[in-house]
Scaffold this motif. Sequence first.
Motif, PDB file in Angstrom:
ATOM      1  N   ILE A  88       0.842  -1.205   0.000  1.00  0.00           N
ATOM      2  CA  ILE A  88       0.000   0.000   0.000  1.00  0.00           C
ATOM      3  C   ILE A  88       0.872   1.249   0.000  1.00  0.00           C
ATOM      4  N   ALA A  89       1.913   1.254   0.851  1.00  0.00           N
ATOM      5  CA  ALA A  89       2.760   2.437   1.001  1.00  0.00           C
ATOM      6  C   ALA A  89       3.497   2.783  -0.292  1.00  0.00           C
ATOM      7  N   MET A  90       3.893   1.780  -1.072  1.00  0.00           N
ATOM      8  CA  MET A  90       4.684   2.039  -2.272  1.00  0.00           C
ATOM      9  C   MET A  90       3.834   2.287  -3.517  1.00  0.00           C
ATOM     10  N   SER A  91       2.545   1.963  -3.470  1.00  0.00           N
ATOM     11  CA  SER A  91       1.689   2.165  -4.644  1.00  0.00           C
ATOM     12  C   SER A  91       1.393   3.650  -4.842  1.00  0.00           C
ATOM     13  N   MET A  92       1.078   4.018  -6.061  1.00  0.00           N
ATOM     14  CA  MET A  92       0.883   5.425  -6.401  1.00  0.00           C
ATOM     15  C   MET A  92      -0.387   5.988  -5.764  1.00  0.00           C
ATOM     16  N   LYS A  93      -0.327   7.231  -5.326  1.00  0.00           N
ATOM     17  CA  LYS A  93      -1.532   7.911  -4.854  1.00  0.00           C
ATOM     18  C   LYS A  93      -2.414   8.253  -6.050  1.00  0.00           C
ATOM     19  N   ILE A  94      -3.698   8.420  -5.787  1.00  0.00           N
ATOM     20  CA  ILE A  94      -4.667   8.669  -6.850  1.00  0.00           C
ATOM     21  C   ILE A  94      -5.325  10.017  -6.631  1.00  0.00           C
ATOM     22  N   GLY A  95      -5.287  10.875  -7.645  1.00  0.00           N
ATOM     23  CA  GLY A  95      -5.910  12.187  -7.550  1.00  0.00           C
ATOM     24  C   GLY A  95      -4.981  13.233  -6.965  1.00  0.00           C
ATOM     25  N   ASP A  96      -5.525  14.435  -6.812  1.00  0.00           N
ATOM     26  CA  ASP A  96      -4.749  15.570  -6.317  1.00  0.00           C
ATOM     27  C   ASP A  96      -4.741  15.563  -4.789  1.00  0.00           C
ATOM     28  N   PRO A  98      -1.920  15.167  -1.218  1.00  0.00           N
ATOM     29  CA  PRO A  98      -0.493  15.286  -0.858  1.00  0.00           C
ATOM     30  C   PRO A  98       0.187  13.940  -0.634  1.00  0.00           C
ATOM     31  N   HIS A  99      -0.585  12.936  -0.227  1.00  0.00           N
ATOM     32  CA  HIS A  99      -0.037  11.614   0.067  1.00  0.00           C
ATOM     33  C   HIS A  99      -1.189  10.689   0.407  1.00  0.00           C
ATOM     34  N   LYS A 100      -0.915   9.402   0.513  1.00  0.00           N
ATOM     35  CA  LYS A 100      -1.892   8.445   1.023  1.00  0.00           C
ATOM     36  C   LYS A 100      -1.795   8.415   2.546  1.00  0.00           C
ATOM     37  N   ILE A 101      -2.823   7.841   3.174  1.00  0.00           N
ATOM     38  CA  ILE A 101      -2.833   7.692   4.629  1.00  0.00           C
ATOM     39  C   ILE A 101      -3.189   6.252   4.971  1.00  0.00           C
ATOM     40  N   ILE A 102      -2.371   5.635   5.831  1.00  0.00           N
ATOM     41  CA  ILE A 102      -2.659   4.295   6.347  1.00  0.00           C
ATOM     42  C   ILE A 102      -2.945   4.417   7.836  1.00  0.00           C
ATOM     43  N   LEU A 103      -4.131   3.984   8.247  1.00  0.00           N
ATOM     44  CA  LEU A 103      -4.498   3.954   9.656  1.00  0.00           C
ATOM     45  C   LEU A 103      -4.234   2.560  10.208  1.00  0.00           C
ATOM     46  N   LEU A 104      -3.365   2.482  11.200  1.00  0.00           N
ATOM     47  CA  LEU A 104      -3.089   1.228  11.908  1.00  0.00           C
ATOM     48  C   LEU A 104      -3.772   1.323  13.266  1.00  0.00           C
ATOM     49  N   ASP A 105      -4.957   0.734  13.344  1.00  0.00           N
ATOM     50  CA  ASP A 105      -5.787   0.854  14.537  1.00  0.00           C
ATOM     51  C   ASP A 105      -5.417  -0.222  15.556  1.00  0.00           C
ATOM     52  N   GLU A 106      -5.458   0.157  16.842  1.00  0.00           N
ATOM     53  CA  GLU A 106      -5.146  -0.766  17.939  1.00  0.00           C
ATOM     54  C   GLU A 106      -3.761  -1.387  17.769  1.00  0.00           C
ATOM     55  N   MET A 107      -2.782  -0.528  17.633  1.00  0.00           N
ATOM     56  CA  MET A 107      -1.409  -0.942  17.342  1.00  0.00           C
ATOM     57  C   MET A 107      -0.745  -1.652  18.528  1.00  0.00           C
ATOM     58  N   ASP A 108      -1.354  -1.562  19.716  1.00  0.00           N
ATOM     59  CA  ASP A 108      -0.774  -2.178  20.910  1.00  0.00           C
ATOM     60  C   ASP A 108      -0.378  -3.632  20.682  1.00  0.00           C
ATOM     61  N   GLY A 109      -1.162  -4.336  19.846  1.00  0.00           N
ATOM     62  CA  GLY A 109      -0.962  -5.776  19.693  1.00  0.00           C
ATOM     63  C   GLY A 109       0.084  -6.179  18.685  1.00  0.00           C
TER      64      GLY A 109
END
Length: 303
Positions: A88-96, A98-109
Amino acid sequence: MLWTEKYRPKVLNEIIGQDGFVKDAVAWGRTAGMPNLILYGVAGVGKTAAAHVLANNVLYPHKESNFFEINASDDRKLEVVRTTIKDIAMSMKIGDVPHKIILLDEMDGMTPDAQNALKRVMERYSHNCRFIITCNHRHKIIPPLQSRCANYHFTALSDSDVKLILTRVLEMERENLPDSEDFDTFISGLQGDIRRGLTELQASINSDTPLKILIDRTQKPYKEIMQNVLNKDYNKALNKMHNLVYLSVDMKTICQNLHETVIDMELETNHKFKFLRVIGEAEWRRNNMTPKILSSWMIGQMI
């Protein structure tokens, strides 16, 4: 429709109680100025909701193509970082945007090895992607990740803020306000957990269950813990404490509810002071001990 979804904040100025985060998020706007983020704090205070609102603000109208949510407590292994998250991080962003956003929810685990791999992905693809990490316990995030993110502590909402939100929801749902004393008692027991408040209040109305009965059910586990302590039944008391931990009730809330339970109990003065001292010390220790270890220590000290 669930009230937790129906009344989730849609824009930044609808986020209540997290003024520092909102101020900075408004300043980032739709520029590349947004850093990687760690949003940490007790359950139910709006960390995930805030992440979605921020993504809407930064990525509009292309959020669906550039926003990705992964529950890190489910996908916690190293391979997930090396494959899914990296792809996901390396794939191209789509549209105008500034960047993509990845939400890593409940990262404690997420395991330490996986977190170290995430650090490398975060550095390598910073030109193309930002990460939002949410967690209840920041100490479970490795220091190198913490230092690469802006850290925001989401504090529990005040009782007045919770009452304001719940009152507005009841008015919009055209429901009668509960008895004032019961309503205040219910809100006090939530300890700022607005998600639980909305869920339980909706359940109470849908099932036609008086709020007073719901309050008694909420307080029941803490009364049972203390009764087991008085009976010197270590295993039963500890199991009930662990059940609360497994339900994602944080130790601060557990300590506060136990404190209120002890205050209301008819006990010999020396027992009451002993229990309150242990509970107070446990709240002080909670940032340096895991919930399970702290639970064992607390029950052992009280018995």
